[in-house]
Design a protein around this motif. Structure first.
Motif, PDB file in Angstrom:
ATOM      1  N   ILE A 198       0.828  -1.204   0.000  1.00  0.00           N
ATOM      2  CA  ILE A 198       0.000   0.000   0.000  1.00  0.00           C
ATOM      3  C   ILE A 198       0.864   1.257   0.000  1.00  0.00           C
ATOM      4  O   ILE A 198       1.947   1.288   0.584  1.00  0.00           O
ATOM      5  N   PHE A 199       0.369   2.298  -0.696  1.00  0.00           N
ATOM      6  CA  PHE A 199       1.019   3.607  -0.772  1.00  0.00           C
ATOM      7  C   PHE A 199      -0.018   4.683  -0.460  1.00  0.00           C
ATOM      8  O   PHE A 199      -1.211   4.502  -0.727  1.00  0.00           O
ATOM      9  N   LEU A 200       0.459   5.803   0.062  1.00  0.00           N
ATOM     10  CA  LEU A 200      -0.402   6.978   0.186  1.00  0.00           C
ATOM     11  C   LEU A 200       0.371   8.205  -0.266  1.00  0.00           C
ATOM     12  O   LEU A 200       1.609   8.192  -0.314  1.00  0.00           O
ATOM     13  N   VAL A 201      -0.368   9.241  -0.600  1.00  0.00           N
ATOM     14  CA  VAL A 201       0.219  10.500  -1.072  1.00  0.00           C
ATOM     15  C   VAL A 201      -0.278  11.621  -0.191  1.00  0.00           C
ATOM     16  O   VAL A 201      -1.483  11.746   0.057  1.00  0.00           O
ATOM     17  N   ARG A 202       0.674  12.423   0.309  1.00  0.00           N
ATOM     18  CA  ARG A 202       0.358  13.658   1.030  1.00  0.00           C
ATOM     19  C   ARG A 202       1.082  14.784   0.299  1.00  0.00           C
ATOM     20  O   ARG A 202       2.304  14.816   0.251  1.00  0.00           O
ATOM     21  N   GLY A 203       0.324  15.677  -0.328  1.00  0.00           N
ATOM     22  CA  GLY A 203       0.938  16.712  -1.144  1.00  0.00           C
ATOM     23  C   GLY A 203       1.608  16.073  -2.345  1.00  0.00           C
ATOM     24  O   GLY A 203       0.970  15.390  -3.138  1.00  0.00           O
ATOM     25  N   ARG A 204       2.928  16.276  -2.469  1.00  0.00           N
ATOM     26  CA  ARG A 204       3.679  15.637  -3.563  1.00  0.00           C
ATOM     27  C   ARG A 204       4.615  14.562  -3.026  1.00  0.00           C
ATOM     28  O   ARG A 204       5.569  14.163  -3.696  1.00  0.00           O
ATOM     29  N   THR A 205       4.341  14.075  -1.807  1.00  0.00           N
ATOM     30  CA  THR A 205       5.186  13.053  -1.197  1.00  0.00           C
ATOM     31  C   THR A 205       4.497  11.699  -1.241  1.00  0.00           C
ATOM     32  O   THR A 205       3.337  11.570  -0.824  1.00  0.00           O
ATOM     33  N   LEU A 206       5.211  10.716  -1.743  1.00  0.00           N
ATOM     34  CA  LEU A 206       4.725   9.338  -1.798  1.00  0.00           C
ATOM     35  C   LEU A 206       5.257   8.608  -0.572  1.00  0.00           C
ATOM     36  O   LEU A 206       6.469   8.576  -0.329  1.00  0.00           O
ATOM     37  N   ILE A 207       4.363   8.022   0.199  1.00  0.00           N
ATOM     38  CA  ILE A 207       4.709   7.394   1.478  1.00  0.00           C
ATOM     39  C   ILE A 207       4.273   5.940   1.450  1.00  0.00           C
ATOM     40  O   ILE A 207       3.192   5.611   0.948  1.00  0.00           O
ATOM     41  N   THR A 208       5.120   5.061   1.993  1.00  0.00           N
ATOM     42  CA  THR A 208       4.763   3.640   2.081  1.00  0.00           C
ATOM     43  C   THR A 208       5.437   3.036   3.302  1.00  0.00           C
ATOM     44  O   THR A 208       6.520   3.477   3.700  1.00  0.00           O
ATOM     45  N   PRO A 209       4.813   2.050   3.954  1.00  0.00           N
ATOM     46  CA  PRO A 209       5.465   1.396   5.092  1.00  0.00           C
ATOM     47  C   PRO A 209       6.816   0.805   4.684  1.00  0.00           C
ATOM     48  O   PRO A 209       6.952   0.274   3.575  1.00  0.00           O
ATOM     49  N   THR A 239       7.112   4.133   9.150  1.00  0.00           N
ATOM     50  CA  THR A 239       5.878   3.644   9.745  1.00  0.00           C
ATOM     51  C   THR A 239       4.735   4.589   9.385  1.00  0.00           C
ATOM     52  O   THR A 239       4.932   5.803   9.248  1.00  0.00           O
ATOM     53  N   VAL A 240       3.556   4.015   9.232  1.00  0.00           N
ATOM     54  CA  VAL A 240       2.375   4.778   8.808  1.00  0.00           C
ATOM     55  C   VAL A 240       1.233   4.511   9.781  1.00  0.00           C
ATOM     56  O   VAL A 240       0.905   3.344  10.065  1.00  0.00           O
ATOM     57  N   ASP A 241       0.634   5.563  10.298  1.00  0.00           N
ATOM     58  CA  ASP A 241      -0.538   5.419  11.160  1.00  0.00           C
ATOM     59  C   ASP A 241      -1.796   5.254  10.309  1.00  0.00           C
ATOM     60  O   ASP A 241      -1.907   5.824   9.215  1.00  0.00           O
ATOM     61  N   LEU A 242      -2.749   4.514  10.823  1.00  0.00           N
ATOM     62  CA  LEU A 242      -4.007   4.298  10.101  1.00  0.00           C
ATOM     63  C   LEU A 242      -4.692   5.614   9.759  1.00  0.00           C
ATOM     64  O   LEU A 242      -5.204   5.790   8.641  1.00  0.00           O
ATOM     65  N   THR A 243      -4.699   6.569  10.675  1.00  0.00           N
ATOM     66  CA  THR A 243      -5.402   7.829  10.430  1.00  0.00           C
ATOM     67  C   THR A 243      -4.790   8.630   9.288  1.00  0.00           C
ATOM     68  O   THR A 243      -5.459   9.502   8.709  1.00  0.00           O
ATOM     69  N   GLU A 244      -3.533   8.349   8.954  1.00  0.00           N
ATOM     70  CA  GLU A 244      -2.929   9.023   7.801  1.00  0.00           C
ATOM     71  C   GLU A 244      -3.644   8.634   6.511  1.00  0.00           C
ATOM     72  O   GLU A 244      -3.717   9.437   5.570  1.00  0.00           O
ATOM     73  N   LEU A 245      -4.144   7.409   6.443  1.00  0.00           N
ATOM     74  CA  LEU A 245      -4.893   6.994   5.254  1.00  0.00           C
ATOM     75  C   LEU A 245      -6.198   7.777   5.149  1.00  0.00           C
ATOM     76  O   LEU A 245      -6.676   8.060   4.041  1.00  0.00           O
ATOM     77  N   TYR A 246      -6.782   8.134   6.286  1.00  0.00           N
ATOM     78  CA  TYR A 246      -8.055   8.860   6.288  1.00  0.00           C
ATOM     79  C   TYR A 246      -7.921  10.274   5.719  1.00  0.00           C
ATOM     80  O   TYR A 246      -8.889  10.839   5.204  1.00  0.00           O
ATOM     81  N   ILE A 247      -6.713  10.858   5.819  1.00  0.00           N
ATOM     82  CA  ILE A 247      -6.534  12.242   5.371  1.00  0.00           C
ATOM     83  C   ILE A 247      -5.598  12.343   4.170  1.00  0.00           C
ATOM     84  O   ILE A 247      -5.192  13.442   3.784  1.00  0.00           O
ATOM     85  N   ALA A 248      -5.282  11.196   3.575  1.00  0.00           N
ATOM     86  CA  ALA A 248      -4.379  11.191   2.425  1.00  0.00           C
ATOM     87  C   ALA A 248      -5.043  11.798   1.195  1.00  0.00           C
ATOM     88  O   ALA A 248      -6.265  11.722   1.023  1.00  0.00           O
ATOM     89  N   ASP A 249      -4.235  12.390   0.330  1.00  0.00           N
ATOM     90  CA  ASP A 249      -4.739  12.894  -0.947  1.00  0.00           C
ATOM     91  C   ASP A 249      -4.994  11.743  -1.915  1.00  0.00           C
ATOM     92  O   ASP A 249      -5.905  11.815  -2.752  1.00  0.00           O
ATOM     93  N   GLU A 250      -4.159  10.700  -1.812  1.00  0.00           N
ATOM     94  CA  GLU A 250      -4.322   9.512  -2.641  1.00  0.00           C
ATOM     95  C   GLU A 250      -3.920   8.280  -1.829  1.00  0.00           C
ATOM     96  O   GLU A 250      -3.038   8.364  -0.973  1.00  0.00           O
ATOM     97  N   VAL A 251      -4.546   7.161  -2.136  1.00  0.00           N
ATOM     98  CA  VAL A 251      -4.124   5.856  -1.632  1.00  0.00           C
ATOM     99  C   VAL A 251      -4.201   4.894  -2.807  1.00  0.00           C
ATOM    100  O   VAL A 251      -5.159   4.936  -3.583  1.00  0.00           O
TER     101      VAL A 251
END
Length: 304
Positions: A198-209, A239-251
């Motif tokens: 799984i990946f998420l995006v916050r702004g222009r940053t791609l984040i993954t566990p 590490t990624v918190d579950l709530t980060e997925l709730y406010i992500a721009d993309e998953v």
């Protein structure tokens, strides 16, 4: 449900699919003591290419090492592995893309709970490349089942028996009306789906566990990290918190049998604007292109 194509490699050669069977007394059946990998094969007329085949072979070797299977690496060189893949695909002559599953089975009868010195066999079969998750927007549910930790059954090894954990999580999600489950670790951090990273995006940053978060060090995960870096996208593994997925721009998620698939809902919360985001779209296109032809990275192996 997918069905294997008619010809299957089993033990020492090709056999009809219905004849590729294991005894109920083997370790593979009794304890789930097998390791596997699945690689995609792109078909364009008479041209067939496998994606990152060397990496898939290496994953089999590493999975064997982790759980103590000590015969596969000495018996199976990469060249021999490729020759079987060529033989299998040629015999089945697929008209469209397929997935190929290669599995190392421990084939001892009633040996008890041990692995070293046990006889193994390789099986390899092809089946239609139908993704295991929706490609037009997934709905995910956090699983009540936690991811098996590395100190119990290591996620770096693709061990057949460990997938009971994934079955429990995904079936629970399906029963609740969702497409798949999100695994958390014992501390409540995000790991992966039942069979995809799984990946998420916050702004222009791609984040993954990161790979210490009880995840599979996925080959397609590594592919996206490389492609994102080449596109100038900032990449963070942590590490990624579950709530980060709730406010992500993309998953979005990735895996051999998942491709690159956008997520539009997590635990009843709409992700972004509820559609595929621009980073997912860009990486999805690059990933699809890389699966078919990749001279830059050397990721594609011809199978004839």
């Amino acid at each position: 449900m997918a069905e294997p194509h008619p010809h299957v490699y089993y033990r020492d050669g090709l056999v009809p699919a219905k004849e590729a069977t294991l005894s109920v007394a083997t370790s593979a059946v009794l304890y789930g003591l097998s390791v596997y990998t699945v690689f995609p094969v792109h078909v364009d007329g008479a041209t067939r290419t496998a994606f990152r085949l060397a990496d898939h072979y290496r994953r089999l070797v590493e999975s064997c090492r982790i759980i103590g299977i000590d015969s596969f690496e000495g018996e199976w060189s990469f060249d021999r592995f490729v020759s079987v893949a060529v033989e299998l695909v040629s015999a089945n002559a697929p008209a469209s893309d397929v997935y190929v599953r290669a599995t190392v089975h421990v084939d001892e009868s009633i040996p008890g709970t041990r692995v070293r010195g046990c006889r193994t066999i390789l099986s390899m079969f092809a089946y239609d490349a139908v993704p295991i998750v929706p490609q037009d927007g997934m709905r995910l549910k956090t699983s009540t089942w936690r991811r098996i930790p590395d100190f119990a059954i290591p996620s770096r090894a693709k061990v057949n028996g460990a997938y009971v954990n994934s079955v429990l999580a995904k079936q629970d999600a399906i029963d609740a009306g969702y497409d798949d489950a999100i695994f958390l670790d014992g501390a409540g951090h995000v790991c992966e789906l039942s069979a995809a990273n799984i990946f998420l995006v916050r702004g222009r940053t791609l984040i993954t566990p990161d790979v210490s978060c009880d995840i599979l060090d996925g080959i397609n995960r590594r592919t996206l990290l490389t492609l994102a870096g080449e596109d100038g996208i900032r990449v963070v593994e942590r590490t990624v918190d579950l709530t980060e997925l709730y406010i992500a721009d993309e998953v979005f998620v990735t895996g051999t049998s998942a491709n690159v698939a956008p997520v539009v809902e997590v635990d009843g919360r709409i992700v972004g604007d509820g559609t595929q985001g621009p980073i997912c779209e860009a990486l999805r296109k690059r990933h699809a292109s890389a699966l078919r032809s990749d001279e830059l990275h050397g990721w594609v192996t011809s199978l004839g």
